[in-house]
Design an enzyme around this catalytic site. Structure first.
Site, PDB file in Angstrom:
ATOM      1  N   ASP A 209       0.859  -1.202   0.000  1.00  0.00           N
ATOM      2  CA  ASP A 209       0.000   0.000   0.000  1.00  0.00           C
ATOM      3  C   ASP A 209       0.888   1.243   0.000  1.00  0.00           C
ATOM      4  OD1 ASP A 209       0.300  -1.185   2.940  1.00  0.00           O
ATOM      5  OD2 ASP A 209       0.337   0.995   3.047  1.00  0.00           O
ATOM      6  N   ASP A 211       0.766   3.665   2.336  1.00  0.00           N
ATOM      7  CA  ASP A 211       0.608   4.285   3.644  1.00  0.00           C
ATOM      8  C   ASP A 211      -0.488   5.367   3.524  1.00  0.00           C
ATOM      9  OD1 ASP A 211       1.408   4.024   6.340  1.00  0.00           O
ATOM     10  OD2 ASP A 211       2.468   5.914   6.224  1.00  0.00           O
TER      11      ASP A 211
END
Ligand SMILES: CSC[C@H]1O[C@H](OP(=O)(O)O)[C@H](O)[C@@H]1O
Ligand SMILES: Nc1ncnc2[nH]cnc12
Length: 291
Positions: A209, A211
């Site tokens: 991902d 963040d």
């Protein structure tokens, strides 16, 4: 000659290592506490492999509750010379997109609620940690990633946060301003303890991902992380299998001294050392304490 024994610590989404021969889940007792789980000990192409799921099978253990000392001590007791950590991370750089494997070479330790050393009052030691990963092991991991056609990036700074909550936007921006590349919750103090135990260490950080900093991606979403984790698992397992096929069977002397880190590190005078602590250090520091 020291025979290579490959340790693998699997993070989120990696709870087993298929394809091991003569494999058995093996309980390892440690004076430091309780390892995250039994260790799956087996062989791949003749090489001894010791696999430990960092959060335990079923992902029972939260990052702050992992007994990192017991895990590293267990690996040492099994004879592990080279340890590869496989972890899920958030990306702090646009170009490190989900699915990329980052071969981390630096860490910033922002964890604060963990035991970080095997040493202390009664046996004080200070090991060098300027270069926390072992270059020959990273070479071998990189060669395996190339051989398997896995998108990877060599080098990067891993920000270790305490968790378990993901970072706030201001924190994510701060870590980006520090030049960090990826963020996770578990490589510290794991890497520090591996160095104290004279085990060569490398970290494969699998990006799941962006963040919370990325304007197009919004907050970290655990559902999306779990989906990417599922996609990464196959690559991670192929990477380890390729590494096991190619890593030298004789453990090469580490050029930065990871495997001799304790040579001059213990500074407590022999007659001032605490026998109870020395007893616990039998595996981790046995090489230097026994002579
Ligand atoms: C499942 S997302 C958060 C969780 O995943 C990472 O674990 P690991 O490093 O063991 O792969 C991260 O550090 C968090 O513990
Ligand atoms: N964004 C993130 N922060 C901390 N740990 C993670 N593990 C996976 N993604 C993460």
């Amino acid at each position: 000659m020291t025979e290579t024994v490959l340790g693998v610590i699997g993070g989120s989404g990696i709870y087993d290592l298929p394809g091991l021969e003569d494999a058995a889940w093996t309980a390892v007792a440690s004076p430091w506490g309780t390892p995250s789980d039994e260790v799956r000990v087996g062989r791949l192409d003749g090489l001894k492999i010791c696999f430990l799921p960092r959060h335990g099978r079923g992902h029972r253990i939260a990052p702050s509750d992992i007994d990192f000392r017991a895990n590293i001590d267990a690996m040492k007791r099994l004879g592990v010379t080279d340890l590869v950590s496989v972890s899920a991370v958030g990306s702090l750089k646009e170009e490190l997109s989900p699915g990329t494997f980052v071969l981390v070479d630096q860490f910033i330790d922002r964890t604060f609620a963990r035991e970080k050393s095997f040493f202390g009052t009664g046996c004080v030691a200070h090991v060098s940690l300027a270069d926390p990963v072992s270059p020959l092991l990273v070479d071998a991991v990189e060669a395996a990633a190339k051989a398997e056609g896995i998108r990877h990036h060599r080098g990067g700074t891993y920000l270790a946060m305490e968790g378990p909550q993901f970072s706030m936007l201001a924190e994510s921006r701060l870590y980006r301003s520090w030049g960090c590349d990826v963020i996770g919750m578990t490589n510290m103090p794991e890497a520090k303890l591996a160095r104290e135990a004279e085990i060569c260490y490398a970290s494969v950080a699998m990006v799941t991902d962006y963040d919370s900093w990325h304007p197009d991606h919004g907050a970290v979403d655990i559902t999306a992380i779990l989906r990417v984790l599922g996609e990464n698992r196959d690559n991670a397992q192929r990477l380890v299998a390729a590494l096991a096929r190619t890593i030298p069977r004789e453990h090469p002397r580490c050029p930065i001294g990871s495997d001799t880190a304790l040579e001059y590190a213990i500074i407590t005078a022999p007659d001032a050392r605490d026998p109870a602590l020395l007893a616990k250090l039998d595996a981790v520091a046995g090489r230097v304490l026994k002579r």
